[in-house]
Design a protein around this motif. Structure first.
Motif, PDB file in Angstrom:
ATOM      1  N   GLU A  14      27.501  35.090  19.770  1.00 62.90           N
ATOM      2  CA  GLU A  14      27.582  36.118  20.807  1.00 62.90           C
ATOM      3  C   GLU A  14      27.335  37.505  20.213  1.00 62.90           C
ATOM      4  N   ASP A  15      27.951  37.768  19.040  1.00 61.27           N
ATOM      5  CA  ASP A  15      27.720  39.054  18.364  1.00 61.27           C
ATOM      6  C   ASP A  15      26.243  39.222  18.008  1.00 61.27           C
ATOM      7  N   HIS A  16      25.639  38.116  17.545  1.00 57.61           N
ATOM      8  CA  HIS A  16      24.224  38.146  17.178  1.00 57.61           C
ATOM      9  C   HIS A  16      23.356  38.433  18.418  1.00 57.61           C
ATOM     10  N   LYS A  17      23.689  37.794  19.560  1.00 59.49           N
ATOM     11  CA  LYS A  17      22.935  38.032  20.798  1.00 59.49           C
ATOM     12  C   LYS A  17      23.056  39.490  21.226  1.00 59.49           C
ATOM     13  N   ILE A  18      24.284  40.033  21.153  1.00 61.20           N
ATOM     14  CA  ILE A  18      24.507  41.429  21.539  1.00 61.20           C
ATOM     15  C   ILE A  18      23.702  42.361  20.630  1.00 61.20           C
ATOM     16  N   GLU A  19      23.743  42.092  19.324  1.00 60.56           N
ATOM     17  CA  GLU A  19      23.002  42.913  18.362  1.00 60.56           C
ATOM     18  C   GLU A  19      21.495  42.782  18.585  1.00 60.56           C
ATOM     19  N   ALA A  20      21.024  41.561  18.858  1.00 64.32           N
ATOM     20  CA  ALA A  20      19.599  41.336  19.103  1.00 64.32           C
ATOM     21  C   ALA A  20      19.153  42.089  20.358  1.00 64.32           C
ATOM     22  N   LYS A  21      19.988  42.069  21.417  1.00 63.03           N
ATOM     23  CA  LYS A  21      19.655  42.802  22.646  1.00 63.03           C
ATOM     24  C   LYS A  21      19.606  44.301  22.378  1.00 63.03           C
ATOM     25  N   ARG A  22      20.595  44.788  21.608  1.00 67.37           N
ATOM     26  CA  ARG A  22      20.627  46.215  21.294  1.00 67.37           C
ATOM     27  C   ARG A  22      19.374  46.619  20.505  1.00 67.37           C
ATOM     28  N   GLN A  23      19.018  45.803  19.515  1.00 67.59           N
ATOM     29  CA  GLN A  23      17.820  46.089  18.719  1.00 67.59           C
ATOM     30  C   GLN A  23      16.554  46.024  19.594  1.00 67.59           C
ATOM     31  N   MET A  24      16.529  45.056  20.511  1.00 66.67           N
ATOM     32  CA  MET A  24      15.390  44.908  21.400  1.00 66.67           C
ATOM     33  C   MET A  24      15.265  46.144  22.302  1.00 66.67           C
ATOM     34  N   GLN A  25      16.396  46.619  22.850  1.00 67.76           N
ATOM     35  CA  GLN A  25      16.362  47.793  23.707  1.00 67.76           C
ATOM     36  C   GLN A  25      15.942  49.033  22.922  1.00 67.76           C
ATOM     37  N   THR A  26      16.444  49.139  21.709  1.00 64.06           N
ATOM     38  CA  THR A  26      16.062  50.259  20.853  1.00 64.06           C
ATOM     39  C   THR A  26      14.559  50.223  20.563  1.00 64.06           C
ATOM     40  N   ARG A  27      14.052  49.044  20.279  1.00 63.96           N
ATOM     41  CA  ARG A  27      12.631  48.890  19.986  1.00 63.96           C
ATOM     42  C   ARG A  27      11.788  49.181  21.231  1.00 63.96           C
ATOM     43  N   ILE A  28      12.257  48.718  22.396  1.00 66.07           N
ATOM     44  CA  ILE A  28      11.530  48.990  23.642  1.00 66.07           C
ATOM     45  C   ILE A  28      11.474  50.495  23.890  1.00 66.07           C
ATOM     46  N   LYS A  29      12.621  51.178  23.683  1.00 63.42           N
ATOM     47  CA  LYS A  29      12.644  52.633  23.868  1.00 63.42           C
ATOM     48  C   LYS A  29      11.681  53.313  22.900  1.00 63.42           C
ATOM     49  N   ALA A  30      11.703  52.877  21.641  1.00 66.95           N
ATOM     50  CA  ALA A  30      10.821  53.472  20.634  1.00 66.95           C
ATOM     51  C   ALA A  30       9.356  53.226  20.989  1.00 66.95           C
ATOM     52  N   GLU A  31       9.030  52.022  21.417  1.00 71.47           N
ATOM     53  CA  GLU A  31       7.653  51.703  21.787  1.00 71.47           C
ATOM     54  C   GLU A  31       7.233  52.482  23.036  1.00 71.47           C
ATOM     55  N   THR A  32       8.177  52.657  23.966  1.00 73.17           N
ATOM     56  CA  THR A  32       7.881  53.433  25.178  1.00 73.17           C
ATOM     57  C   THR A  32       7.576  54.878  24.804  1.00 73.17           C
ATOM     58  N   VAL A  33       8.407  55.453  23.933  1.00 73.56           N
ATOM     59  CA  VAL A  33       8.178  56.832  23.480  1.00 73.56           C
ATOM     60  C   VAL A  33       6.837  56.915  22.755  1.00 73.56           C
ATOM     61  N   ASN A  34       6.554  55.942  21.902  1.00 78.50           N
ATOM     62  CA  ASN A  34       5.295  55.921  21.160  1.00 78.50           C
ATOM     63  C   ASN A  34       4.107  55.821  22.114  1.00 78.50           C
ATOM     64  N   ALA A  35       4.208  54.923  23.104  1.00 74.79           N
ATOM     65  CA  ALA A  35       3.123  54.765  24.073  1.00 74.79           C
ATOM     66  C   ALA A  35       2.928  56.058  24.867  1.00 74.79           C
ATOM     67  N   ARG A  36       4.029  56.698  25.261  1.00 73.78           N
ATOM     68  CA  ARG A  36       3.938  57.957  26.005  1.00 73.78           C
ATOM     69  C   ARG A  36       3.275  59.039  25.142  1.00 73.78           C
ATOM     70  N   GLN A  37       3.657  59.089  23.864  1.00 74.81           N
ATOM     71  CA  GLN A  37       3.046  60.078  22.972  1.00 74.81           C
ATOM     72  C   GLN A  37       1.559  59.810  22.805  1.00 74.81           C
ATOM     73  N   GLN A  38       1.178  58.547  22.659  1.00 71.37           N
ATOM     74  CA  GLN A  38      -0.238  58.213  22.524  1.00 71.37           C
ATOM     75  C   GLN A  38      -1.003  58.578  23.790  1.00 71.37           C
ATOM     76  N   LYS A  39      -0.387  58.315  24.943  1.00 65.82           N
ATOM     77  CA  LYS A  39      -1.024  58.670  26.220  1.00 65.82           C
ATOM     78  C   LYS A  39      -1.191  60.182  26.305  1.00 65.82           C
ATOM     79  N   ASN A  40      -0.134  60.925  25.938  1.00 67.46           N
ATOM     80  CA  ASN A  40      -0.206  62.391  25.986  1.00 67.46           C
ATOM     81  C   ASN A  40      -1.269  62.927  25.034  1.00 67.46           C
ATOM     82  N   GLN A  41      -1.357  62.325  23.844  1.00 68.19           N
ATOM     83  CA  GLN A  41      -2.377  62.750  22.891  1.00 68.19           C
ATOM     84  C   GLN A  41      -3.767  62.470  23.432  1.00 68.19           C
TER      85      GLN A  41
END
Length: 191
Positions: free
Chosen positions: A38-65
């Motif tokens: 359960e701890d591993h699932k929670i950590e994996a979800k948190r990492q996944m959300q963090t990665r999604i946010k980072a990729e979203t920011v990266n995609a937005r920056q690339q679009k803006n550029q």
């Protein structure tokens, strides 16, 4: 109770206690593994959300550029086209200034200025590029013309000092006025 029965009873009791301890250990281990899972699932979800946010920011920056590059490219193209149009306009003005129609235009402007001045003293300026037309224009209008120190592209300017009036029929002013009124549709409203 016989010895045989006592041994059987002892064996049965020992086996039951061993099974109970074994089951308790297995249950405890299972609970621990489930908690780790359960701890591993929670950590994996948190990492996944963090990665999604980072990729979203990266995609937005690339679009803006990409948008910034495209806007810069559009502005460069617009600047080149505007320069080409300006060059064409000045070519047409220069071509027009070599025609008899231009001479007639100068005569009309001079006559209109004379009528407007209504006998008051005035100075009429010709563009420096029209200096060779000066004598023929003076003969046709009967008025002294002055060659301007400032290049105003063509046309005339007249000054009535007593009334602080400038009559401006210069191409420089006309072109600037048209430039200020000109609206390039299709560029500014693009979002």
């Amino acid at each position: 109770m016989t010895l045989e029965e006592k041994i059987t009873h002892l064996r049965t009791t020992s086996m039951e206690e061993a099974r109970a301890e074994s089951n308790a250990i297995i249950d405890s281990y299972r609970d621990a593994l489930e908690k780790v899972f359960e701890d591993h699932k929670i950590e994996a979800k948190r990492q996944m959300q963090t990665r999604i946010k980072a990729e979203t920011v990266n995609a937005r920056q690339q679009k803006n550029q990409a948008m910034a590059r495209a806007q810069l490219d559009l502005k460069r193209r617009q600047g080149r086209i505007q320069q080409e149009l300006k060059d064409k306009i000045f070519e047409e003005v220069n071509d027009y200034m070599k025609t008899a129609e231009y001479d007639d235009f100068l005569l009309r402007c001079i006559h209109n200025a004379i009528v407007f001045a209504n006998g008051e003293e005035m100075t009429i300026y010709l563009n420096p590029s029209d200096e060779e037309k000066r004598s023929s224009l003076e003969d046709a209008t009967g008025i002294h013309l002055t060659i301007s120190a400032e290049d105003f592209t063509g046309g005339i300017r007249a000054v009535i000092r007593s009334r602080n009036i400038l009559i401006d029929h210069s191409f420089k002013t006309a072109l600037r006025n048209e430039y200020d009124k000109f609206l390039f549709s299709g560029g500014d409203s693009i979002v």
